[in-house]
Design an enzyme around this catalytic site. Structure first.
Site, PDB file in Angstrom:
ATOM      1  N   ASP A  70      35.924  68.264  42.150  1.00 22.88           N
ATOM      2  CA  ASP A  70      34.969  68.097  41.250  1.00 22.88           C
ATOM      3  C   ASP A  70      35.449  69.628  40.212  1.00 22.88           C
ATOM      4  O   ASP A  70      35.473  70.101  40.617  1.00 22.88           O
ATOM      5  CB  ASP A  70      33.199  69.170  41.721  1.00 22.88           C
TER       6      ASP A  70
HETATM    7  C1  BGC Z   1      30.992  66.507  36.872  1.00 22.55           C
HETATM    8  C2  BGC Z   1      31.965  65.525  37.012  1.00 22.55           C
HETATM    9  C3  BGC Z   1      33.237  64.783  36.634  1.00 22.55           C
HETATM   10  C4  BGC Z   1      33.735  65.611  36.439  1.00 22.55           C
HETATM   11  C5  BGC Z   1      34.757  66.257  34.518  1.00 22.55           C
HETATM   12  C6  BGC Z   1      31.679  67.536  36.562  1.00 22.55           C
HETATM   13  O1  BGC Z   1      30.801  68.020  36.362  1.00 22.55           O
HETATM   14  O2  BGC Z   1      29.870  66.681  38.382  1.00 22.55           O
HETATM   15  O3  BGC Z   1      31.184  64.274  37.789  1.00 22.55           O
HETATM   16  O4  BGC Z   1      33.541  64.417  36.660  1.00 22.55           O
HETATM   17  O5  BGC Z   1      32.552  67.210  35.769  1.00 22.55           O
HETATM   18  O6  BGC Z   1      34.181  65.822  34.010  1.00 22.55           O
END
Ligand code: BGC
Length: 767
Positions: free
Chosen positions: A257
């Site tokens: 993530d």
């Molecule tokens: C989130 C994810 C997301 C990623 C990209 C993160 O802060 O937890 O779910 O896909 O950002 O935007």
């Protein structure tokens, strides 16, 4: 590939925001990328122009035929920047219903269909991988991202996610099931250590992912921010290699993530193939680790190989000529129908569907005018429009009250101007709708509206999202006094004139309903139903669509009734320091040492409420229809289990309108040699649209694995011997027929890796 190229491929090309003139990026000079490497910086700057607003990219090496992969959010539809510098045209995407709505359809074919439409936008806008579906378990009703997740039940979660993955990937683009694993809260999400038993992990928190991986082979998996039993998910070899690959056979690649974990070397070794969004520092760390002998280059080769194997399937590699013109009109129809099918009729004294004589509608509640189509954060979509409830009513041929509308519109302008900035900084940064305090509805206003209109609608709105959890307080889980007064005043005034009141819940998750649900004449749970929301609500109110959604999460009487309410969202760990070495480029996100112990163990949601006999406001699986169904002929094909049993039931529409019924199958195990929840959902189905008088036979297969619990001592899925009951049910509390079978001897159905053992004793809840 050289070592440097490998490291550049394994680490994403960084976070990039197209900012207005004069606004400084929180990430420093975005264009410089890596000041020591101008060729790399030029490549990255070039890639960034491909799909502005995509969350991430991977490096490309033209001379080697290695193309970039464009990665973009998210669960309710593709999230990209809708406008581009110097261009007239727009790049809007469809805001589909949130995951909670989709799960409430209990209709995997419908979810697959939504996935197909969503994936088509991914393909046609030039993106390779959609960062979705979100599929963490809705462990606690207050998790701020529950709207992005499906259910409190792992089977529903897994089946919905598998259907979504198959639908999206049928376009030849990828998905990233997330957040793997145990990311069940937003409070200190980047540092929380989730302490969970191996059994609860296998049966609840990993089960949905297991189903999705085995049934749908997502191209990628996104590891979560949190730690699981002491180790960051992205650094856990147990999680990403032993369980995900060795036990389940996952074939794609794992990405972090955004900014997850803290040690790139540990991530590479664990089998976390790609770091997102990535920073040049991380690239340098990898190279150094290999050069200094802390990391075998063969580890990197393996990870690079996984990324390239997915690349071979990607549209970019195959030079797909995308149009940037997906068929948004057709997709609007898909979302309109899906949303209507996922709405749950909680209460109805007969007022719904609205009689043809009802024309004039008084719509109360801020959200009637400022409808919430989806949650906030990366799960929010940049859609071209949202149909509000008011617009939906007009489109449906109803007359809305102009004076009331004016009052709300004026009130909202002022309230929004005076509203405090969202507490959740991510919401503040990424946008999204935070509801403002409800307008006061006086007795006088209610009385006047009752005079002038045929019926009242009251909308109650809630929103939440990434970076913050909800609160067990008025204005969030509970109604505020002003909202309560609105329900009371409006109902009293309309009832006095023999007119009726419908409450519409425009929420992303569970709220308290028990104290007020019997005041109005009907309650429709509309959720956050996507950009066509107002139309979908009116389709249901008017009877154009007969509601067939059922809850995929329990609505308790009060927040404290839930099994995790005493431990959620955890506590600070004394004596540890936060903000450990962080190269991720995401270091602005606080890392408070934090621990969350899952004492409720396997008793989550209905598994808890049913086992401990706790009264609820609406049970899991509950939902009403405008027609009635009768269940009969509940039968089983044998009374001794071997390999599988088949259970069937006849469902007949005994009412006056065509409708569909969701049927649930719960298993009650002997519970002699193992602690077992009273009821566990093992299958579900939904009838086709049955005309009055029509019936349909549904059959369900129960296999050996469905009988099993996870035995930690043997690290195996074990079915205990004894007598089992199979319940065919309309909800977790509404059993329509029971059959039984016997398992003569214990079965060890599958032995798996001994992984993720907690380092400390957990004080587990027991029956
Ligand atoms: C989130 C994810 C997301 C990623 C990209 C993160 O802060 O937890 O779910 O896909 O950002 O935007």
């Amino acid at each position: 590939m050289t070592l440097k190229e490998k490291a550049q491929l394994l680490v994403g090309t960084g976070m990039y925001f197209e900012l207005p003139e004069g606004v400084q990026s929180p990430f420093g000079d975005q264009e410089a990328v890596d000041p020591q490497d101008s060729a790399y910086s030029a490549m990255v700057n070039h890639i960034r122009t491909f799909v502005p607003g995509a969350a991430g990219n991977t490096s490309m090496f033209n001379e080697k035929g290695i193309t970039t992969q464009v990665l973009a959010d998210g669960p309710a539809g593709l999230r990209i920047q809708p406008k581009r510098k110097g261009e007239e045209r727009t790049y809007y995407c469809t805001a589909f219903p949130i995951a909670t709505v989709l799960a409430s359809t209990w209709d995997t074919a419908l979810v697959n269909n939504v996935g197909q439409a969503m994936g088509n936008e991914v393909l046609e806008y030039g993106v390779d991988v959609l960062l979705a579906p979100g599929m963490n378990l809705q462990r606690d009703p207050l998790c701020g991202r529950n709207f992005e997740y499906y259910s409190e039940d792992p089977l529903v979660t897994g089946k919905m996610a598998a259907a979504m993955v198959k639908g999206v990937q049928s376009n030849g683009v990828g998905t990233s099931i997330k957040h793997f694993a145990v990311n069940n809260q937003e409070t200190n999400r980047m540092s929380v250590d989730a302490i969970v038993s191996q059994r609860a992990l296998r049966e609840l928190y990993l089960k949905g992912f297991e189903i999705a991986v085995k049934e749908a082979q997502p191209w990628t998996v996104m590891s979560s921010y949190n730690k699981v039993n002491g180790t960051y998910a992205s650094e856990s070899h147990d999680l990403l290699t032993k369980i995900l690959r060795d036990d389940w056979g996952f074939e794609g690649y794992v990405m972090t993530d955004w900014g997850g974990g803290s040690d790139v070397v540990a991530q590479m070794k664990a089998g976390n193939d790609m770091i997102q969004p990535g920073s040049p520092d991380q690239i340098h760390s990898l190279i150094k680790a290999v050069e200094e002998g802390q990391l075998e280059e063969s580890v990197l080769n393996k990870n690079v190989g996984r990324i390239l194997r997915i690349m071979l399937k990607s549209p970019k590699y195959n030079d797909f000529k995308y149009s940037s013109n997906p068929d948004l009109k057709t997709h609007a129809k898909v979302t309109r129908q899906a949303a209507a099918d996922g709405m749950v009729l909680l209460e109805n004294n007969g007022i719904l569907p609205l009689a043809a004589s009802i024309k004039k509608v008084a719509a109360f509640g801020n959200s009637s005018y400022d409808f919430i189509s989806g949650g906030t954060g990366s799960g929010d979509v940049n859609e071209a429009y949202t149909v509000s409830l008011i617009q939906g009513l007009k489109n449906g041929g109803y007359e809305t009250n102009a004076a009331l509308m004016k009052s709300y519109e004026n009130y909202l302008v002022e309230a929004r101007a005076n509203a405090p900035k969202p507490k959740n900084w991510l919401t503040a940064m990424m946008g999204g709708k935070t509801p403002v305090a409800e307008m006061i509805v006086s007795k006088e206003l209610a009385a006047q509206m009752a005079q002038e209109n045929d019926i009242a609608l009251i909308t109650i709105g809630r929103n939440s999202g990434e970076g913050g959890d909800r609160e067990p307080l008025p204005g969030d889980f509970y109604l505020t006094d002003v909202e309560m007064e609105m329900v009371l005043n409006v109902t009293e005034a309309f009832h006095l004139l023999g007119k009726q009141v419908v409450v519409v819940l425009n929420v992303g998750g569970v709220i308290e309903t028990a104290s007020w649900k019997n005041i109005p004449d009907a309650v429709l749970l509309a959720w956050q139903p996507g950009q066509e929301g107002g139309n979908s609500v009116v389709d249901v109110l008017s009877g154009k669509v007969n509601p067939s959604g059922k809850l995929a999460i329990t609505f308790p009487l009060k927040y404290k009734d839930g099994s995790s309410s005493n431990t959620f969202p955890g506590h600070e760990v004394e004596g540890e320091t936060g903000n450990e070495a962080d190269l991720s480029g995401f270091s602005f996100m606080n890392r408070v040492p934090w621990e969350s112990t899952y004492n409720e163990d396997i008793y989550v949601g209905y598994r808890y409420y049913n086992t401990f006999d706790i009264a609820v406001s609406y049970p899991f699986g509950h939902g009403k229809s405008y027609t009635t169904f009768e269940y009969s002929n509940v039968t089983i094909n044998k009374d001794k289990f071997n390999e599988k049993v088949t259970v069937s039931a006849m469902v007949k529409n005994t009412g006056g309108l065509a409708g569909r019924e969701v049927v649930q199958v719960y298993l009650t195990a002997p519970g002699k040699s193992m602690d077992k929840p009273t009821d566990v959902l093992v299958d579900f189905g939904k009838t086709r649209l049955l005309k009055p008088g029509e019936e349909e036979a549904l059959t369900f297969e129960i296999e050996a694995i469905d009988l099993c619990s996870f035995d930690e001592d043997r690290s195996a899925w074990v079915a205990e011997a004894g007598k089992y009951e199979v319940k065919i049910a309309a909800s977790a509390k509404d059993v329509q027929g029971t059959v039984g079978f016997e398992l003569p001897g214990e079965l060890v159905v599958e032995t798996v890796s001994n992984a993720l053992a907690p380092a400390m004793e957990i004080n587990k809840l027991k029956k």
